[in-house]
Design a protein around this motif. Structure first.
Motif, short mmCIF file in Angstrom:
data_model
loop_
_atom_site.label_atom_id
_atom_site.label_comp_id
_atom_site.label_asym_id
_atom_site.label_seq_id
_atom_site.Cartn_x
_atom_site.Cartn_y
_atom_site.Cartn_z
N GLU A 121 16.83 15.09 -2.50
CA GLU A 121 17.16 15.41 -1.10
C GLU A 121 17.19 14.15 -0.22
N ARG A 122 16.36 13.15 -0.57
CA ARG A 122 16.41 11.89 0.19
C ARG A 122 17.72 11.16 -0.12
N ILE A 123 18.15 11.26 -1.38
CA ILE A 123 19.43 10.61 -1.76
C ILE A 123 20.56 11.26 -0.96
N ILE A 124 20.51 12.60 -0.83
CA ILE A 124 21.56 13.32 -0.09
C ILE A 124 21.58 12.84 1.36
N GLN A 125 20.40 12.76 1.98
CA GLN A 125 20.32 12.30 3.37
C GLN A 125 20.88 10.88 3.51
N MET A 126 20.50 10.03 2.56
CA MET A 126 20.96 8.62 2.63
C MET A 126 22.46 8.51 2.38
N GLU A 183 0.83 -1.20 0.00
CA GLU A 183 0.00 0.00 0.00
C GLU A 183 0.87 1.26 0.00
N PHE A 184 0.22 2.41 -0.05
CA PHE A 184 0.96 3.68 -0.03
C PHE A 184 1.68 3.83 1.32
N ARG A 185 2.79 4.52 1.32
CA ARG A 185 3.62 4.81 2.50
C ARG A 185 4.26 3.57 3.11
N THR A 186 4.30 2.46 2.40
CA THR A 186 4.89 1.27 3.01
C THR A 186 6.41 1.20 2.78
N GLY A 187 6.96 2.17 2.05
CA GLY A 187 8.41 2.24 1.92
C GLY A 187 8.98 1.77 0.59
N LYS A 188 8.13 1.59 -0.40
CA LYS A 188 8.62 1.12 -1.72
C LYS A 188 9.60 2.13 -2.32
N THR A 189 9.16 3.40 -2.34
CA THR A 189 10.01 4.44 -2.95
C THR A 189 11.26 4.67 -2.10
N GLN A 190 11.11 4.58 -0.78
CA GLN A 190 12.28 4.77 0.10
C GLN A 190 13.32 3.68 -0.15
N LEU A 191 12.85 2.44 -0.29
CA LEU A 191 13.77 1.33 -0.58
C LEU A 191 14.47 1.55 -1.93
N ILE A 201 12.32 2.96 8.48
CA ILE A 201 12.68 4.06 7.57
C ILE A 201 13.03 5.26 8.46
N THR A 202 14.28 5.70 8.36
CA THR A 202 14.70 6.85 9.16
C THR A 202 15.17 7.96 8.22
N GLU A 203 15.56 9.08 8.85
CA GLU A 203 16.03 10.20 8.03
C GLU A 203 17.23 9.80 7.17
N ASN A 204 18.11 8.96 7.77
CA ASN A 204 19.29 8.55 7.01
C ASN A 204 19.08 7.29 6.19
N GLN A 257 8.46 1.62 11.56
CA GLN A 257 8.74 0.23 11.16
C GLN A 257 7.89 -0.22 9.97
N ARG A 258 8.51 -1.08 9.18
CA ARG A 258 7.80 -1.68 8.04
C ARG A 258 8.10 -3.18 8.05
N VAL A 259 7.14 -3.96 7.56
CA VAL A 259 7.34 -5.41 7.53
C VAL A 259 7.39 -5.87 6.06
#
Ligand code: ATP
Ligand code: MG
Length: 436
Positions: free
Chosen positions: A271-276, A230-238, A429-432, A409-411
């Protein structure tokens, strides 16, 4: 209208030699005497009328009753020559005509320009293609332009696709594929050889030890991995995190490579890439530079970007391709039951393009994200299912379902993998970025 009386003498001059026409006081070339003369005569009689050089001789012949039989025969000769040109253009001739004719037209500098940006690795691949029997400069250029710049890309792609993309003839392609397969030794091999290959499979760390364990030690190369949820589950973050991690050295869980990010939803955030990157103490400028970004504005554009990716992989040392998300555009563009078959067929082709890339480049990892849709007939358990149906389910090699846990947390749940047990992993999923 003046007639080509001089044409009676045309047989005395050899093909290609100029022939002086008494009537229009000009040199004509044998084989083109009638056409040139006629053009001249028409131009002379109709004031200020510009005559197109490509005038249809047959039209003119049929309109002029006074034309002699010899002239008529000559007009056929001209038509015949034009016809032959047409056939050559259409690539219907066999390889020899194909190459010889086009090689003359090709500008070698063009090819050099094309190859200028290639890395040594990529040039070695092109050299191998160049050595295939029957590959001249023209064929080589067509192959490179269409993205077939390695033996693997020729050997693994269906002939119909090579033909569509490159415009080469059937017979040429058949020979190229056969020769490429022979050179690569494609055919039956023992399971031991396959094991040797799989033992050396490379992996990218996700940033979370638990998630890596779910994958048997990290996200593996040589296959298509689908994260759906679903949305906000971390797909884009991963997806962002993997673009950073693939750049890490091998001992730190990376592949020392670059990433190609195809964004269909407009959610890529540098900006997320920079943080990571900062989370790994990496120079974020370098990290950003090593991510090739393509925004797909519609499904056709998305398919095209993947096709174009083939040429970038060697050139830019790309080890990871992200498509975020795989079928968003298809869902919004193909509406109604009547379009379903067409939609599924296009998605299938798109997924196979991605899968083929992992065959061609075994050290490449392809990650796609996918949305979920509700199943109205489910009353107990999870009412959501990955979008795209069986086509996506069969097209991706490893499928992982993501859901929200407590707070950050995500599962992740392993849904389908040819060699991994079912299981779950919890990550945050954290800031870094992604951590355990
Ligand atoms: P969608 O289906 O809508 O595309 P998604 O699965 O791709 O959803 P993501 O964008 O990967 O969702 O996840 C968004 C979540 O990531 C946010 O809700 C937030 O919890 C977390 N997140 C995003 N940015 C940060 C940040 N800078 N620091 C911490 N957590 C963040
Ligand atoms: Mg997203």
């Amino acid at each position: 209208m003046a007639k080509a009386s001089g044409t009676n003498n045309q047989s005395q001059s050899a093909v290609g030699e100029p022939y002086f026409c008494e009537e229009c006081k000009r040199n004509h070339t044998k084989g083109k005497i009638y056409k040139e003369h006629l053009n001249f005569a028409k131009f002379e009689s109709v004031e200020d009328k510009v005559v197109d050089d490509n005038i249809e001789i047959s039209d003119l012949v049929s309109n002029d009753d006074s034309i002699s039989k010899e002239e008529e025969a000559l007009s056929y000769e001209v038509e015949e020559i034009e016809d032959v040109d047409k056939v050559i253009d259409e690539d219907d001739l066999d390889e020899e005509v194909d190459e010889d004719d086009l090689d003359e037209e090709i500008d070698e500098d063009d090819l050099d320009d094309e190859l200028e940006n290639y890395t040594d690795d990529a040039n070695a691949c092109v050299e191998a293609v160049k050595k295939l029997p029957g590959v001249g400069e023209a064929t080589l250029k067509k192959l490179i332009k269409a993205g077939f710049s390695s033996l693997e890309s020729i050997a693994y792609t269906p002939p119909t696709i090579i033909q569509k993309e490159s415009g080469l003839g059937d017979k040429t392609i058949e020979k190229l594929i056969k020769a490429s397969m022979e050179k690569l030794g494609i055919g039956f091999k023992s399971a031991e050889v396959v094991w040797e290959h799989r033992k050396n499979i490379a992996r990218i760390t996700s940033g979370s030890q638990e998630l890596d364990n779910l994958f048997g030690g990290g996200i593996e190369t040589g296959c298509v991995i689908e994260f759906f949820g679903e949305f906000r589950t971390g797909k884009t973050q991963l997806a962002h995190q993997l673009c950073v991690n693939v750049q890490l050295p091998k001992e730190a869980g990376g592949l020392n490579g670059s990433a190609l990010y195809i964004d269909t939803e407009g959610t890529f955030r540098p900006e997320r890439i920079i943080q990571m990157a900062e989370g790994h103490d990496l120079d974020h400028k370098k990290v950003l530079k090593n991510i090739v970004f393509g925004r797909a504005y519609n499904s056709d554009h998305q398919v095209m970007l993947v096709k174009e990716a083939t040429n970038l992989i060697k050139e830019k040392n790309i080890k990871l391709i992200i498509v975020d998300s795989l079928i968003g555009h298809f869902r919004s563009e193909y509406i109604g039951r009547g379009t379903l078959a067409n939609r599924q067929q296009t998605i299938n082709g798109h997924l196979h393009d991605l899968l083929r890339l992992t065959d061609i480049f075994p050290d490449l990892c392809v990650v796609v994200t996918n949305q979920v849709q509700s199943k109205p007939d489910v009353f107990y358990g999870n009412p959501t299912v990955a979008a795209g149906g069986n086509i996506v389910a069969h097209g991706s090699t490893i499928r992982v379902y993501l859901r929200k846990g407590k707070g950050e947390q995500r599962v992740a749940k392993m849904i389908d993998a040819p060699h991994l047990p079912d299981g779950e992993a919890v990550f945050s999923i954290t800031e870094n970025g992604i951590i355990d």
